[in-house]
Enzyme design. Structure first.
Site, PDB file in Angstrom:
ATOM      1  CG  ASP A 157      -1.949  -1.475   1.213  1.00  0.00           C
ATOM      2  OD1 ASP A 157      -2.371  -1.734   0.570  1.00  0.00           O
ATOM      3  OD2 ASP A 157      -2.305  -1.409   2.184  1.00  0.00           O
ATOM      4  CE  LYS A 183      -7.159  -1.143  -2.634  1.00  0.00           C
ATOM      5  NZ  LYS A 183      -7.808  -2.085  -2.539  1.00  0.00           N
ATOM      6  CG  MET A 217      -9.898   5.332   5.795  1.00  0.00           C
ATOM      7  SD  MET A 217      -7.883   6.397   5.700  1.00  0.00           S
ATOM      8  CE  MET A 217      -8.135   6.265   3.647  1.00  0.00           C
TER       9      MET A 217
END
Lengths: 248, 248
Positions: free
Chosen positions: B38, B60, B172
Site C-alpha cells: 500500500d 489505490k 479515514m
C-alpha cells in the site's frame, strides 16, 4: 512520551506467540529491569528478557490475591526507584485489561509512561481461522466485547449490539457462550447467523469450531477462546482451509 | 499455514512506525522476493526488505489505476512463479483493506497463503493520545468503522451504532467528520459526548484535537486521522499529558 524518558512502559505482548510481539516490545523487554506480567500463554515471551530482570507474575486468575490497586502500587514503587519497568499485558494494553487505570496511577505519581500497542487477539484469533473481521460486502463494522467483567464494570448493551450486527468479536466468552447466544437472539439477531471460535489460536493445538448462533451454547468451545459472530464467520467453515490451518 | 509452506504472506505493516511491525512481519519482509505494498506512511518500513526485492506500489489513491482485481492477479502471478511474495498492508490485513478478497483469489488459484496480523491504527491511534478504547467504568465495547467505502460496500448502521454507544473508532473519517457527527446525533447519541482525533499518530508531527460530538464537523482535523467518539475520549483532553505526548 519518548523512549528515553519513559520509566514505565505498558507493553502489549500480543496474542501469545513471541513472533507476534512488535519490534519495540522486544526492545523494551530486553531493556527491562523489572517486568510485571499477566499470566501469559507462552513462556517464550518472557525468555526475551534479560536473565537478571526481576519477573513478577501479577496474573489475576482464580485464587490469586493480586488486586489492581496492588499492581498499581508496585508499578509506582519500581518507577519511583528509577528502574526500567515493563508492564507486560496480553494483546494490546488499552483494549480491555485496565491499562488506563495503571496509567492513571503513574500520572498521579508524576512518573513518565508510555504505551507500546500490541496485536490484539480480537484480530489475531479470527485471522488464525482465516476469518476477516470486516468484509466490504458483509460486515462494515466490528465490535469487540469481553465476557470478563471486573468489579464495577458495565455490561455491554446486548440488544443494541444485536441490532448493530456486523461482526461481533467476543473475548473470554467460552464459559458464557450460551448466555451470549441467548441475549443476541433475544436482541433480534438471526439464530442462523454463523459463529466460529478458535481456542489456542496459531498454536499447534489450535482448535476451530463453527456453527450458527442458535447453537452457540452447545458448541464444544474451550477457554481461552475468541468467538466471532457474524457473516464473516462463514470463512471458518471452509473445510479445506481449516485443514490446512490445523496442519500448520 | 506454516511459514515454510506459505508462498504469499499478507503482512500487517502496523500504524506506520517500523518499530511497530511484528517480529514475524520483519522476517517476512527480509525474506521477500516480491513486495506489493500500500501507499505507506513511512518509507522506513520498506527499507527493511532486501535491496534486490521487487517493490510494487499498488496504492489505490486518487488518480491510481490499480483495481483490486489487478492486485489479486499480480499476487497469483508471482505466487504461481514460486516467488516469496509479501502483500504489505497498513495496520492489520483483515481489518478493512479487502485482505480476505486477496486470500480468496489465492485459494482459488490453489496457492498457499498466510496472514501475519498487525497492530491496527484503530488501537495505536487512540493509544498515542493516551486514550484507551475500553475502560471498565465508561466503555464496555469498542466498534471500529471506516468512512472509506469501496464499491459495493454497505454503509454502517449509524442509528444502531449511536444506540450502542461505548467507544466508536472512526478510520479515514477526517473528510466525512461532519456527516459522522450529524448521523450519530440523529441516531440518539448525546451531542455532549467527547470526541478526540489524532493525525500522524506517534510521529513528530502528531496533532491531537478534542471537543464534543456536536462540534465534530468544525474541529480542525486533518487526514489521515483516527477519530474516537465516546467517554474515553476525555483522556485526550488532559492538557499536561497531551503536551508531554506532543513533545515526545
Amino acid at each position: 512520551v519518548s523512549a528515553a524518558a519513559a520509566v514505565v512502559s505498558l507493553v502489549g505482548a500480543g496474542p501469545g506467540d513471541p513472533d507476534l510481539l512488535t519490534v519495540r516490545a522486544v526492545r523494551r523487554l530486553r531493556e527491562a529491569e523489572v517486568i510485571l506480567h499477566d499470566r501469559l500463554l507462552d513462556p517464550a515471551v518472557l525468555d526475551l528478557a534479560r536473565p537478571d530482570a526481576v519477573r513478577i507474575d501479577v496474573g489475576k486468575g482464580p485464587g490469586e490475591s493480586w488486586t489492581q490497586e496492588r499492581i498499581n502500587a508496585l508499578l509506582v514503587e519500581h518507577g519511583r526507584a528509577g528502574r526500567r519497568v515493563v508492564r507486560l499485558k496480553g494483546g494490546d494494553p488499552f483494549l480491555f485489561g485496565r491499562g488506563r487505570e495503571e496509567v492513571d496511577a503513574l500520572v498521579a505519581a508524576g512518573l513518565a509512561w508510555e504505551v507500546v500497542p500490541g496485536v490484539s487477539s480480537a484480530l489475531a484469533g479470527p485471522a488464525a481461522m482465516g476469518v476477516p473481521v470486516t468484509h466490504r460486502r458483509v460486515a462494515a463494522t466490528v465490535t469487540v466485547v469481553t465476557c470478563s467483567r471486573a468489579a464495577g464494570e458495565a455490561d455491554p448493551d446486548w440488544d443494541a449490539l444485536a441490532r448493530l450486527g456486523g461482526t461481533i468479536v467476543v473475548l473470554m466468552g467460552a464459559a458464557a457462550r450460551a448466555e451470549v447466544g441467548r441475549r443476541l437472539v433475544a436482541g433480534g439477531l438471526s439464530p442462523e447467523v454463523p459463529v466460529a471460535a478458535v481456542t489456542n489460536a496459531s498454536r499447534p493445538d489450535q482448535r476451530v469450531v463453527h456453527g450458527r448462533l442458535a447453537d452457540l451454547g452447545s458448541l464444544p468451545i474451550e477457554a481461552p477462546a475468541v468467538i466471532v459472530v457474524g457473516e464473516v464467520a462463514r470463512y471458518a467453515a471452509c473445510a479445506a482451509e481449516a485443514a490446512a490451518l490445523a496442519a500448520a
